[in-house]
Design an enzyme around this catalytic site. Structure first.
Site, PDB file in Angstrom:
ATOM      1  N   LYS A   1       4.408 -15.135   2.294  1.00  0.00           N
ATOM      2  CA  LYS A   1       4.679 -15.828   1.026  1.00  0.00           C
ATOM      3  C   LYS A   1       6.202 -15.951   0.923  1.00  0.00           C
ATOM      4  CE  LYS A   1       3.314 -17.549  -2.974  1.00  0.00           C
ATOM      5  NZ  LYS A   1       2.438 -18.728  -3.143  1.00  0.00           N
TER       6      LYS A   1
ATOM      7  N   ASP B   1     -11.641 -10.209   4.831  1.00  0.00           N
ATOM      8  CA  ASP B   1     -12.939 -10.250   4.129  1.00  0.00           C
ATOM      9  C   ASP B   1     -13.406 -11.703   3.999  1.00  0.00           C
ATOM     10  OD1 ASP B   1     -12.883  -7.462   3.723  1.00  0.00           O
ATOM     11  OD2 ASP B   1     -13.585  -7.628   1.649  1.00  0.00           O
TER      12      ASP B   1
ATOM     13  N   ASP C   1      -1.360 -18.651   0.367  1.00  0.00           N
ATOM     14  CA  ASP C   1      -2.295 -19.379  -0.505  1.00  0.00           C
ATOM     15  C   ASP C   1      -2.918 -20.554   0.249  1.00  0.00           C
ATOM     16  OD1 ASP C   1       0.264 -20.461  -0.478  1.00  0.00           O
ATOM     17  OD2 ASP C   1       0.329 -20.937  -2.618  1.00  0.00           O
TER      18      ASP C   1
ATOM     19  N   TYR D   1       0.809  -1.213   0.000  1.00  0.00           N
ATOM     20  CA  TYR D   1       0.000   0.000   0.000  1.00  0.00           C
ATOM     21  C   TYR D   1       0.842   1.263   0.000  1.00  0.00           C
ATOM     22  CZ  TYR D   1      -4.379  -2.493   1.017  1.00  0.00           C
ATOM     23  OH  TYR D   1      -5.485  -3.292   0.958  1.00  0.00           O
TER      24      TYR D   1
ATOM     25  N   ASP E   1      -5.863  -7.675   4.421  1.00  0.00           N
ATOM     26  CA  ASP E   1      -7.069  -7.103   3.811  1.00  0.00           C
ATOM     27  C   ASP E   1      -7.911  -8.222   3.197  1.00  0.00           C
ATOM     28  OD1 ASP E   1      -8.793  -5.065   2.706  1.00  0.00           O
ATOM     29  OD2 ASP E   1      -7.797  -5.387   0.775  1.00  0.00           O
TER      30      ASP E   1
HETATM   31  C1  IPM Z   1     -10.253  -1.782   3.987  1.00  0.00           C
HETATM   32  C2  IPM Z   1     -10.353  -1.288   2.574  1.00  0.00           C
HETATM   33  C3  IPM Z   1      -9.169  -0.369   2.271  1.00  0.00           C
HETATM   34  C4  IPM Z   1      -7.920  -1.209   2.361  1.00  0.00           C
HETATM   35  C5  IPM Z   1      -9.222   0.362   0.910  1.00  0.00           C
HETATM   36  C6  IPM Z   1     -10.520   1.089   0.725  1.00  0.00           C
HETATM   37  C7  IPM Z   1      -8.076   1.284   0.755  1.00  0.00           C
HETATM   38  O1  IPM Z   1     -10.437  -2.346   1.674  1.00  0.00           O
HETATM   39  O2  IPM Z   1     -10.262  -0.954   4.915  1.00  0.00           O
HETATM   40  O3  IPM Z   1     -10.208  -3.003   4.189  1.00  0.00           O
HETATM   41  O4  IPM Z   1      -7.563  -1.904   1.395  1.00  0.00           O
HETATM   42  O5  IPM Z   1      -7.278  -1.182   3.408  1.00  0.00           O
HETATM   43 MN    MN Z   2     -10.666  -4.286   2.656  1.00  0.00          MN
END
Ligand code: IPM
Ligand code: MN
Ligand code: NAD
Length: 350
Positions: A188, A248, A220, A143, A244
């Protein structure tokens, strides 16, 4: 006691879910005899619309001056065209906020509410007992590495220093020590130099935590383990992008992304930022269908980490558990309870 919270509603469903969480905060603070002061600041796309930048200096100052920051979400397709022509993206405001405030550790808990065992896309016997804390490094890696963008060639880089890995490792080891004593570090290392340094530093820090059992797993394979044996993990520590993605995935494993909260923390004297892990959900913005629970649970984390109000935090978490146990199901869990229904039910349970 008094508590000042800076609210960054942002875009899409951000203003809808933060409004819910503020009502919950008001109620628990009233119950606890704490005077709560909240003020909203422009942020993300909403700030681009009015000031031309996603993190106006006054917003950053207000965040730094507060006890804690409650954030909704930023972004939306309407900003893509202008961004291609060189305008800033709403998401850049979020990255700048994390960096400016030094929020290097992002705690993302994924605990299965027992009443939601049937709501997971996985079979109940696989998901039962899942309770994972992802510690995501938040101010380094891909990032924030050098970046070059062109029409024929583009470059992103993934730098990490020993110091950056060490400090997030300490957060993760301390969390594991306070939980079930297991830490899984995800990388990784079979390909990336940054991952080989990551692994070395985790092993070095582990010498200070002999009571924590450490395992290294390649990212992975980890994506696979999280859907085949999620209940076998305790704390997971990993670099920015892997965290990240895996968080999710995990949010869906334990029910839905609309439930998942987070805390972004830095130095002890820096106010933390508390936000759901989901985005601005442009597909449902304005429909009243957004699930506010991820933001409400983020407000609970704010009370815990920014104000030391453990009982108040717990009362929110218990209220969420109660309304789910009583059968309330938001849209993202296949039900018909909208933002207002969920908020009203939680306020009542408090
Ligand atoms: C999160 C989001 C952010 C990230 C984006 C919007 C920059 O996906 O907070 O998880 O990747 O950190
Ligand atoms: Mn995210
Ligand atoms: P998203 O998380 O916004 O949405 C993914 C899916 O989950 C959508 O179908 C959405 O309707 C659903 N969803 C998300 N939150 C929900 C909630 N609370 N209740 C019910 N359903 C919910 O991810 P996306 O669609 O990939 O991204 C949309 C925008 O959000 C993009 O601009 C992205 O950059 C941004 N984003 C911001 C953040 C943040 O501010 N922290 C995080 C992720 C994405």
């Amino acid at each position: 006691m008094s508590l000042s919270v800076c609210i960054l509603p942002g875009d899409g469903i951000g203003p809808e879910v933060t409004a819910s969480a503020v009502r919950v905060l008001q109620q628990v603070c009233e119950n606890a005899g704490t005077s709560l002061e909240t003020a909203s600041q422009p942020f993300g796309g909403a700030a681009i619309d009015t000031t031309g930048e996603p993190l106006p200096p006054a917003t950053l100052e207000a965040c730094k001056a507060a006890d804690g920051v409650l954030l909704g979400a930023v972004g939306g397709p309407q900003y893509d065209a202008a961004a291609r022509a060189g305008a800033p993206r709403p998401e850049q405001g979020l990255l700048a906020l994390r960096q400016e405030m030094g929020l290097f550790a992002n705690l993302r808990p994924s605990r299965l509410f027992p009443t939601l065992e049937g709501a997971s896309p996985l079979r109940e016997k696989i998901v039962r007992g899942t309770d994972i804390l992802v510690v995501r490094e938040l101010t380094g890696g891909l990032y924030f590495g050098d970046r070059r963008e062109g029409d024929e060639e583009a470059l992103d880089t993934l730098p990490y220093s020993r110091a950056e890995i060490e400090r997030v490792a300490w957060t993760a080891f301390e969390a594991a020590r306070g939980r079930r004593g297991k830490l899984c570090s995800v990388d990784k290392a079979n390909v990336l130099a940054s991952s080989r340094l990551w692994r070395k530093v985790i092993d070095d820090v582990s010498a200070d935590f002999p009571e924590v059992e450490v395992k290294h797993v390649l990212v992975d394979a980890m994506a696979m383990h999280l859907v085949t044996r999620p209940s076998s993990f305790d704390v997971v520590v990993t670099e920015n992008l892997f965290g990240d993605i895996l968080s999710d995935e995990l949010s869906a494993v334990v029910g839905s992304i609309g439930l998942a909260p987070s805390a972004s923390l830095g130095a002890p004297d820096t106010p933390g930022v508390f936000e759901p892990i989901h985005g601005s959900a442009p597909d449902i913005a304005g429909t009243g269908k957004a699930n506010p629970i991820g933001t409400i649970l983020s407000a609970a984390m704010l009370l815990r980490f920014a104000a030391g109000m453990e009982d108040a935090a717990k009362s929110i978490e218990d209220a969420v558990e109660t309304v789910l146990r009583e059968g309330l199901r938001p849209f993202d869990l296949g039900g018909t309870a909208g933002t207002e229904d969920v908020t009203a039910a939680i306020l009542k349970a408090l």
